[in-house]
Design a protein around this motif. Structure first.
Motif, mmCIF file in Angstrom:
data_model
loop_
_atom_site.group_PDB
_atom_site.id
_atom_site.type_symbol
_atom_site.label_atom_id
_atom_site.label_comp_id
_atom_site.label_asym_id
_atom_site.label_seq_id
_atom_site.Cartn_x
_atom_site.Cartn_y
_atom_site.Cartn_z
ATOM 1 N N PHE A 41 -32.683 -4.203 -2.848
ATOM 2 C CA PHE A 41 -33.962 -4.774 -3.180
ATOM 3 C C PHE A 41 -34.662 -5.547 -1.938
ATOM 4 N N PRO A 42 -35.002 -4.931 -0.837
ATOM 5 C CA PRO A 42 -35.776 -5.553 0.290
ATOM 6 C C PRO A 42 -36.921 -6.280 0.529
ATOM 7 N N SER A 43 -37.460 -6.128 -0.943
ATOM 8 C CA SER A 43 -38.779 -6.958 -0.885
ATOM 9 C C SER A 43 -38.343 -8.255 -1.687
ATOM 10 N N LEU A 44 -37.495 -8.252 -2.408
ATOM 11 C CA LEU A 44 -36.941 -9.493 -3.131
ATOM 12 C C LEU A 44 -36.275 -10.395 -2.239
ATOM 13 N N LYS A 45 -35.920 -9.849 -0.965
ATOM 14 C CA LYS A 45 -35.718 -10.751 0.167
ATOM 15 C C LYS A 45 -36.588 -11.505 0.534
ATOM 16 N N GLY A 46 -37.689 -10.797 0.711
ATOM 17 C CA GLY A 46 -38.991 -11.860 1.314
ATOM 18 C C GLY A 46 -39.493 -13.017 0.355
ATOM 19 N N VAL A 47 -39.365 -12.288 -0.894
ATOM 20 C CA VAL A 47 -39.718 -13.233 -2.218
ATOM 21 C C VAL A 47 -38.769 -14.458 -2.148
ATOM 22 N N PHE A 48 -37.473 -14.158 -2.074
ATOM 23 C CA PHE A 48 -36.476 -15.345 -2.323
ATOM 24 C C PHE A 48 -36.712 -16.219 -0.789
ATOM 25 N N SER A 49 -36.939 -15.690 0.070
ATOM 26 C CA SER A 49 -37.007 -16.511 1.546
ATOM 27 C C SER A 49 -38.284 -17.381 1.689
ATOM 28 N N THR A 50 -39.207 -17.291 0.843
ATOM 29 C CA THR A 50 -40.360 -18.211 0.947
ATOM 30 C C THR A 50 -39.682 -19.653 0.688
ATOM 31 N N GLN A 51 -40.276 -20.479 1.465
ATOM 32 C CA GLN A 51 -39.931 -21.909 1.620
ATOM 33 C C GLN A 51 -39.567 -22.659 0.316
ATOM 34 N N GLY A 52 -40.480 -22.644 -0.409
ATOM 35 C CA GLY A 52 -40.340 -23.560 -1.709
ATOM 36 C C GLY A 52 -39.276 -22.930 -2.473
ATOM 37 N N LEU A 53 -39.345 -21.433 -2.795
ATOM 38 C CA LEU A 53 -38.399 -20.804 -3.662
ATOM 39 C C LEU A 53 -36.895 -20.846 -3.117
ATOM 40 N N CYS A 97 -19.675 -12.116 -1.070
ATOM 41 C CA CYS A 97 -21.055 -11.597 -1.309
ATOM 42 C C CYS A 97 -22.200 -12.681 -1.159
ATOM 43 N N LEU A 98 -22.027 -13.668 -1.924
ATOM 44 C CA LEU A 98 -22.858 -14.824 -1.961
ATOM 45 C C LEU A 98 -23.041 -15.120 -0.784
ATOM 46 N N LEU A 99 -22.342 -15.538 0.134
ATOM 47 C CA LEU A 99 -22.356 -16.123 1.541
ATOM 48 C C LEU A 99 -23.036 -15.062 2.314
ATOM 49 N N GLY A 100 -22.749 -13.728 2.263
ATOM 50 C CA GLY A 100 -23.483 -12.877 3.218
ATOM 51 C C GLY A 100 -24.790 -12.694 2.785
ATOM 52 N N ASN A 101 -25.402 -12.745 1.541
ATOM 53 C CA ASN A 101 -26.573 -12.541 1.158
ATOM 54 C C ASN A 101 -27.433 -14.019 1.547
ATOM 55 N N ILE A 102 -27.100 -14.921 1.158
ATOM 56 C CA ILE A 102 -27.523 -16.357 1.473
ATOM 57 C C ILE A 102 -27.736 -16.356 3.211
ATOM 58 N N LEU A 103 -26.787 -15.920 3.859
ATOM 59 C CA LEU A 103 -27.077 -15.948 5.640
ATOM 60 C C LEU A 103 -28.034 -15.154 5.885
ATOM 61 N N GLU A 104 -28.038 -13.858 5.197
ATOM 62 C CA GLU A 104 -28.860 -12.972 5.870
ATOM 63 C C GLU A 104 -30.425 -13.333 5.446
ATOM 64 N N ALA A 105 -30.665 -13.975 4.282
ATOM 65 C CA ALA A 105 -32.036 -14.419 4.097
ATOM 66 C C ALA A 105 -32.371 -15.846 4.706
ATOM 67 N N ALA A 106 -31.389 -16.551 5.273
ATOM 68 C CA ALA A 106 -31.609 -17.960 5.722
ATOM 69 C C ALA A 106 -32.285 -17.463 7.227
ATOM 70 N N GLY A 107 -32.172 -16.645 7.734
ATOM 71 C CA GLY A 107 -32.946 -16.597 9.097
ATOM 72 C C GLY A 107 -34.230 -16.458 8.773
ATOM 73 N N VAL A 108 -34.778 -15.867 7.770
ATOM 74 C CA VAL A 108 -36.105 -15.622 7.605
ATOM 75 C C VAL A 108 -36.551 -17.024 7.163
ATOM 76 N N THR A 109 -35.750 -17.784 6.182
ATOM 77 C CA THR A 109 -36.288 -19.070 5.658
ATOM 78 C C THR A 109 -36.524 -19.834 6.963
ATOM 79 N N LEU A 110 -35.348 -20.280 7.834
ATOM 80 C CA LEU A 110 -35.321 -21.060 8.831
ATOM 81 C C LEU A 110 -36.406 -20.783 9.780
#
Length: 939
Positions: free
Chosen positions: A282-294, A326-339
């Motif tokens: 779900f590549p687009s979901l990564k962008g949704v999840f990485s929005t700041q407030g979410l 798996c949880l850690l890998g997904n969080i770290l991958e999205a964290a770069g966009v969030t930060l």
């Protein structure tokens, strides 16, 4: 019984102490109790049987009623709902009431009805029909409860139907550009339309779906289809599951959401983020999840739940894909966009650090390729039966996702948000500032666990050279030290109990990063430019490290196996975290202090006494010579804490102990050798090279033969042997002999081209190592000024760029020029090769495989500088140094040498260059044989 003639009746007495009547009464009561229990059990069985019969009859009746209602529904609306009209979806219609009553997702006919129902709703919506009026009629508020009930149930049975029939819809559920006529696509589009955030019932519908554990259903759907999943196309189309998931998580993270809390075990974070490589599916979901407030909402939710729920995550897919990894890998991958988003909240960075710390701590250590190769080689040598523990081995792609997640961007961005300039450099002077303490605690806890879990090379390089972490941590520690108050870091962030020393965790992070930084800092930067820390700050740092180390090792010795220079990362954080961090700090602090002492030896910026602990006394010295004692362990780990003169006493006492155990009356034989003065090295090598370690420790007697072949008169009582040692070392280490070369400062080091002169050059180096060890063993000083970088080989230390000036100052200047070159280095036409020139013979060696074709650029120039330094300081003389060390260690144990740094080791070999103190000699002279002290008046 027969009548005995005695009219009196005798009373029977039981020898057991109780009458038979009493025993009979107890037996009767026991039988009564058992009968009562039997009747009770019988009643329960009868009641249960009645309930089962009623339930069976009720189910049977319900099944019959459902079949009846289904038949009525089909006769009215048709098998494919062809008779259904718009009015069927209105509040007054019985359409949904009947459908919900008889619907069974595993019934093919019912599933078809549901699909056609959803198709009809979608067609009406596409025809610009208002979905609210479609379900509610004119006044939604009047039928609010009924409409909400129908909408949320319709959405749920659509998802449940897809879940129960997921095996039937292979390669359909996660296809982003699926045909709208496909049944699975129709149901997913209908759910998306029903939970649209603009609709008035959206909050209730989303809440209902979350409470019905819809994320757990989606998780199973994704896991069943992830091998066949296709990522979004360039047109931006999403799969239905991805679209619905995005709507659900977007709604739950909004401030206006009034949904009740969902069981953490079935929330999005636990169920969906534990799917391996979710963002690839779900590549687009990564962008949704990485929005700041979410992302802030969900990361905060995880930070509150993870540490309080040990069984929060679902069952692992397999041993290679544990849920927390798996949880850690997904969080770290999205964290770069969030930060990377502007004005990233400080609170979110703290929560992200806490969650990452918790998950990293549960992770098995991930080793680099070189570490894995070494361990694989070691396992081959070991017995397979000896490996009782089954190690968790992660999938290679999952390991790569985690390592890549904590990449340079993450390590640059997270500390930047946590350790904000206005937080620490502006408010750090107030040691009690909660915000700065929380920031330090979160950053240090994360980095400490990262050091124990991930390969250190990339992590250390980024932290040391591309962040201000060293400066920030030093400012924090310096202010705490100056104010004599170390704030306790928050327990939920620091991994430590609240009563642990406040300096413990910052030192565990600061020391290895600063130590790594000192490997590339050149002499000009350290001494003249005073980067990254001023010399004044370094003097304060030495005091902090010395006090902390002394407290850990002597005053409060809790670190296990403190003598070990390295620690197994598998056992570091899995045991008592307080003890493991103390153990870790004792190691990294001692390594950093040792490195700072090396810098001080090159050019003194602080008195050597600053490295000495205040509590070293005679008791400590007496204990230091005894193996297994606390003082002895300190001598092995941090010898610089003890003054040099005290260590010399310990060294001499160790030599005396060995000599006493194997003295003249011991097993050692006296060895006599005849040596020609004009062939001293050859004769000594031929006669002495075959001596065993036992013989070398024994007495050696020498008889010299002069140039005329006549034995010189004299009995070797020690003086001739001393003369022999002085002469042979002078001959062997003479640069004319070809085994050693001189630096520009006339310091000796092994000749890299010694093999071109002597065929048996390596055997000669082994022999010379034995000779030097014998001289030290017998207390004979020899005038051999060794280069510092070569003395490091006796301590089995690695040499770095800063040692290069002692070998080749010109090459050092060229490398420093490259390091600070402002232009395009590629234009200099340098490649990863080095030219060796030994006795007119030039050879070219690659510094890396394919180095002849690899050009030096601004990006890889630091690597080039390291490789050149390593080649000259370590690689070229590795064989000569290795054989010299083997011979040396035949007599001098490594533990004895490790007590001294290179400067002190040279003093043990050659003595001090300072002038003789006659007054001190007069005071400590013992007079005998008629001699006596002369009064000052006679001088």
């Amino acid at each position: 019984m027969f009548f005995s003639g005695d009219p009196t009746s005798r009373k029977r007495v039981a020898l057991g102490g109780r009458s038979s009547k009493e025993r009979d009464t107890q037996k009767l009561m026991e039988q009564t109790r058992m009968e009562r229990d039997r009747r009770l059990w019988q009643r329960k069985q009868n009641a249960s049987a009645i309930k089962i019969q009623k339930c069976f009859r009720g189910r049977k009746a319900a099944k019959a009623e459902r079949a009846k209602v289904r038949e009525q529904f089909l006769s009215r609306y048709g098998s494919y709902c062809q008779n259904a009209e718009r009015c069927c979806f209105c509040p007054d219609s019985d359409y949904f009431r009947q459908l919900f009553f008889f619907f069974n997702a595993r019934n093919a006919g019912d599933f078809t009805i549901l699909v056609e129902t959803c198709r009809g709703i979608l067609n009406l919506v596409r025809d610009n029909d208002n979905i609210v009026s479609l379900f509610a009629g004119v006044d939604y508020s009047a039928v609010l409860a009924l409409v909400d009930h129908r909408v949320k149930n319709l959405a749920y049975i659509c998802i449940l139907s897809l879940y129960q029939n997921r095996s039937h819809f292979r390669q359909q559920l996660l296809v982003p550009d699926a045909d709208s006529v496909m049944q699975a696509t129709v149901l997913l589009e209908a759910v998306a339309a029903l939970i649209d955030p603009k609709l008035p019932w959206a909050c209730k519908a989303v809440s209902y779906l979350c409470q019905k554990n819809v994320f757990a259903l989606f998780r199973e759907i994704v896991l069943a289809e992830r091998e066949n999943a296709k990522t979004s196309s360039s047109t931006g189309n999403l799969s239905g599951v991805e679209h619905i998931t995005g709507i659900l998580i977007s709604h739950s993270g909004q401030n206006s959401c009034s949904c009740p809390n969902v069981d953490p075990k079935f929330c999005f974070s636990s169920q969906m983020l534990t799917v391996p490589f979710l963002w690839k599916i779900f590549p687009s979901l990564k962008g949704v999840f990485s929005t700041q407030g979410l992302s802030q909402h969900y990361i905060h939710q995880m930070s509150l739940c993870l540490q309080n729920h040990t069984n929060l995550l679902p069952s692992d897919i397999s041993a290679e894909y544990p849920g927390y990894a798996c949880l850690l890998g997904n969080i770290l991958e999205a964290a770069g966009v969030t930060l990377s988003q502007p004005a990233c909240p400080f609170e979110m960075a703290v929560d992200l650090a806490a969650v990452s710390t918790f998950l990293l701590e549960a992770l098995p250590p991930i080793k680099s390729s070189s570490q894995k190769a070494k361990e694989d080689a070691a396992m081959i040598e070991e017995d397979a039966d000896s490996a009782d523990d089954i190690q968790i081995v992660l999938d290679k792609d999952l390991e790569r996702q985690i390592i890549t997640g904590i990449d340079s961007r993450f390590l640059l961005q997270l500390p930047c948000v946590l350790l904000q300039i206005n937080v620490l450099f502006g408010g750090i002077s107030a040691v009690g500032d909660d915000r700065s303490v929380v920031a330090i605690g979160a950053a240090c806890a994360l980095l400490h666990v990262t050091f124990n879990t991930l390969p250190l090379e990339r992590v250390m390089t980024v932290l040391a050279y591309r962040t201000e972490l060293v400066r920030v941590l030093w400012e924090f520690m310096k202010n705490c030290h100056d104010n004599k108050r170390w704030s306790s870091l928050p327990e939920h962030l620091s991994l430590l109990p609240g009563d642990s020393p406040g300096w413990l965790l910052p030192l565990a992070v600061f020391c290895p990063v600063y130590k790594h930084m000192l490997m590339i800092v050149d002499n000009e930067e350290f001494y003249e430019q005073e980067r990254p820390l001023s010399l004044r700050d370094i003097r304060s740092l030495i005091v902090i490290l010395r006090q902390a180390l002394w407290q850990l090792l002597w005053l409060n010795p809790t670190a296990p196996n403190a003598s070990a220079k390295t620690t197994s990362r598998e056992n570091t954080s899995k045991q008592n975290p307080n003890e493991s961090i103390k153990h870790r700090v004792s190691i990294v602090a001692s390594e950093l202090l040792s490195q700072l002492q090396d810098w001080n030896n090159r050019r003194e910026f602080t008195p050597p006494s600053d490295f000495h602990a205040d509590g070293v006394d005679d008791f400590f010295i007496s204990q230091a010579v005894v193996d297994g004692t606390k003082a002895n362990e300190i001598m092995k780990l941090a010898p610089f804490l003890i003054p040099f003169t005290s260590r010399v006493k310990i060294f001499n006492s160790q030599l005396v102990a060995v000599k006493q155990r194997h003295g003249p009356h011991g097993v050692f034989a006296r060895n006599r050798f005849t040596i020609r003065r004009d062939r001293i090295l050859e004769d000594a090598y031929n006669q002495m090279s075959a001596l065993s370690e036992e013989d070398l420790r024994g007495l050696i007697r020498v008889t010299f033969v002069n140039e005329l072949g006549v034995e010189e008169a004299g009995i070797d009582g020690g003086g001739i042997f001393k003369d022999f040692m002085e002469n042979i070392t002078r001959a062997a280490f003479d640069v004319q002999y070809g085994l050693f070369k001189e630096t520009v400062d006339h310091l000796l080091y092994p000749n890299p081209g010694s093999g071109l002169i002597h065929e048996q050059h390596l055997q000669f180096f082994h022999f010379l190592g034995c000779l030097l060890a014998k001289a030290m063993f017998e207390g004979v000083l020899v005038d051999i000024p060794f280069a510092t970088f070569f003395l490091s080989k006796l301590k089995q230390k690695f040499n770095y760029l800063n040692d290069l000036p002692s070998l080749d100052p010109e090459l050092y200047r060229h490398l420093i020029f490259l390091k600070h070159y402002q232009g395009d280095i590629a234009g200099l036409e340098l490649y990863f090769v080095i030219v060796n020139n030994e006795y007119g013979e030039q050879t070219e060696e690659e510094l890396l495989p394919g180095g002849r074709n690899l050009r030096v650029t601004n990006e890889n120039v630091i690597t080039f500088i390291h490789l050149v330094s390593n080649h000259r300081l370590n690689f070229q003389i590795r064989q000569q140094s290795s054989h010299f060390l083997r011979g040396f260690q035949q007599l001098i144990q490594k533990d004895w040498i490790d007590m001294f740094n290179e400067h002190e080791l040279q003093l043990l070999i050659s003595g001090s260059l300072e002038s003789l103190d006659v007054d001190d000699l007069r005071i400590h002279t013992n007079y005998a044989g008629g001699y006596h002290k002369v009064s000052n008046s006679c001088n």
